[in-house]
Enzyme design. Sequence first.
Site, PDB file in Angstrom:
ATOM      1  N   LYS A 286      -9.649  16.478  82.526  1.00 26.44           N
ATOM      2  CA  LYS A 286      -8.477  17.351  82.633  1.00 26.44           C
ATOM      3  C   LYS A 286      -8.515  18.267  83.868  1.00 26.44           C
ATOM      4  CE  LYS A 286      -7.069  16.409  78.007  1.00 26.44           C
ATOM      5  NZ  LYS A 286      -7.870  16.153  76.829  1.00 26.44           N
TER       6      LYS A 286
ATOM      7  N   TYR B 142     -11.709  14.907  68.848  1.00 16.44           N
ATOM      8  CA  TYR B 142     -11.247  13.768  69.649  1.00 16.44           C
ATOM      9  C   TYR B 142     -12.086  13.658  70.898  1.00 16.44           C
ATOM     10  CZ  TYR B 142      -8.090  10.725  72.311  1.00 16.44           C
ATOM     11  OH  TYR B 142      -7.545   9.700  73.045  1.00 16.44           O
TER      12      TYR B 142
ATOM     13  N   ASP C 150     -18.427  18.159  74.381  1.00 14.02           N
ATOM     14  CA  ASP C 150     -17.273  17.547  75.022  1.00 14.02           C
ATOM     15  C   ASP C 150     -16.347  18.683  75.448  1.00 14.02           C
ATOM     16  OD1 ASP C 150     -15.035  16.263  75.836  1.00 14.02           O
ATOM     17  OD2 ASP C 150     -14.781  15.027  74.039  1.00 14.02           O
TER      18      ASP C 150
HETATM   19  C1  LIG Z   1      -8.347  14.683  76.393  1.00 10.80           C
HETATM   20  C2  LIG Z   1      -9.692  14.618  75.787  1.00 10.80           C
HETATM   21  C3  LIG Z   1     -10.519  13.490  75.931  1.00 10.80           C
HETATM   22  C4  LIG Z   1     -10.033  12.214  76.566  1.00 10.80           C
HETATM   23  O1  LIG Z   1      -9.745  12.344  77.918  1.00 10.80           O
HETATM   24  P1  LIG Z   1      -8.761  11.279  78.595  1.00 10.80           P
HETATM   25  O2  LIG Z   1      -8.751  11.687  80.036  1.00 10.80           O
HETATM   26  O3  LIG Z   1      -7.457  11.382  77.899  1.00 10.80           O
HETATM   27  O4  LIG Z   1      -9.389   9.933  78.403  1.00 10.80           O
HETATM   28  C5  LIG Z   1     -11.809  13.543  75.455  1.00 10.80           C
HETATM   29  N1  LIG Z   1     -12.266  14.656  74.839  1.00 10.80           N
HETATM   30  C6  LIG Z   1     -11.511  15.746  74.682  1.00 10.80           C
HETATM   31  C7  LIG Z   1     -12.092  16.954  74.010  1.00 10.80           C
HETATM   32  C8  LIG Z   1     -10.190  15.765  75.118  1.00 10.80           C
HETATM   33  O5  LIG Z   1      -9.435  16.843  74.919  1.00 10.80           O
END
Ligand SMILES: *Cc1c(COP(=O)(O)O)cnc(C)c1O
Length: 431
Positions: A267, A144, A239
């Site tokens: 985060k 994701y 990511d």
């Molecule tokens: C949470 C998450 C996102 C998206 O971040 P948001 O602040 O919710 O837009 C992207 N990549 C990873 C790996 C995530 O865990």
Amino acid sequence: MQITQSKNLFEKAKNFIPGGVNSPVRAFRAVGGDPIFIKKADGAFIYDEDDNAYIEMINSWGPMILGHNHPMIREAVIKAMENGTSFGAPTAREVEIAELIVSMVPSVEKVRMVNSGTEATMSAIRVARGFTGRDKFIKMEGHYHGHGDSFLISAGSGAITMGNPDSPGVTKGTAKDTLLAPYNNLEAIEELVAANRNEIAALILEPVPGNMGLALPKEGYLQGLRDICNREGIVLIFDEVMTGFRLAKGGAQELFGVTPDMTTLGKIIGGGMPVGAYGGKKEIMEHVSPAGPVYQAGTLSGNPIAMAAGLTMLNYLNDHAEVYSQLNSIGEKIATGIKETVSSLGLNYTVNHLGSMYSLFFTGEEVYDFGTAKHADTALFGKYFQAMLKRGIYLAPSQFESLFLSTALTDDLIKNILDANKEALKEIHQP
Ligand SMILES: *Cc1c(COP(=O)(O)O)cnc(C)c1O
């Protein structure tokens, strides 16, 4: 446990908010029942609108790594507020946090602040395309990267949970530039690369995916990706929105000793405020406007209140290496305790664990990619989730999520968690 206010609020919310929530997984659709509405949080606990207390295992999906409502962060925010909430102009704090991120994250030589993880990954892909002059990119099944159009192709997290990984509204034109590969499989990458030579701008992945539940990279996998990307001129993007500042202060790249070309963050970086960032090699980041031609902007980017929270969080993590040994020990105790209970009850389920992240999969098979994660019994997970919630433990409301532990979990609380886990597993296996 009385749950009245949450129910009433959810009924009302559904009239005004699609599905009653502002982010899909929060609606509890994957586990049944109604979502809990939260009134406040402190340390290891969150409290719902009926004043029930729950031990936190998600921590706002990661950011609250020191527990909720940390006095140090709260005070930094209050102090920053006294000077105004937004300027839309550069500030000293942005320079300070950029310098700090560069010092903490191995791959990052220059960094741009944005407002979410979604923005970070969307922007990173655009920059990789601008830098290479190529259009396509590779993503892993079940990973994701936020809700940008080109990532909603076999996406993890809520997209799996809601049963529509390929979202309507994403055009075929967009989807055709996203190449999919299974995680932990270098051969599949070699095949994609051979079939799309000189057309692939980037390879993006969660180095340690948490959005299909937690899975770990096989020995040599991340280095293998690094080698292929070097050979093919592909921008390797980690990511680390979830793993950054969590698995180590420099994220998974520090832990596994593999340095990507670009990194996306979110985060923890905002200490609970809406912040994301993307960064990488100077020669790549110099393509970002106004230094270079790739456009990316934000009215509230580098917001002074958000930067105050993030800076306080990162400074603390940077200065306190013991946080990571503490988190590792908490994670170890919980994951080991759950494994012991599973086998003592004669059950056969898989626990994946790394540092302060873990997932209990309701399958006896090893889980190392999206295909194997999908073997898990999601109906049984739903029962387990409810059995834990009833006992005051707040888990992520889906099988396909990792849990995120915080330093606020004391040995007494860990014992409560493990006791609840044992009772819950017994309950859901009653004939
Ligand atoms: C949470 C998450 C996102 C998206 O971040 P948001 O602040 O919710 O837009 C992207 N990549 C990873 C790996 C995530 O865990």
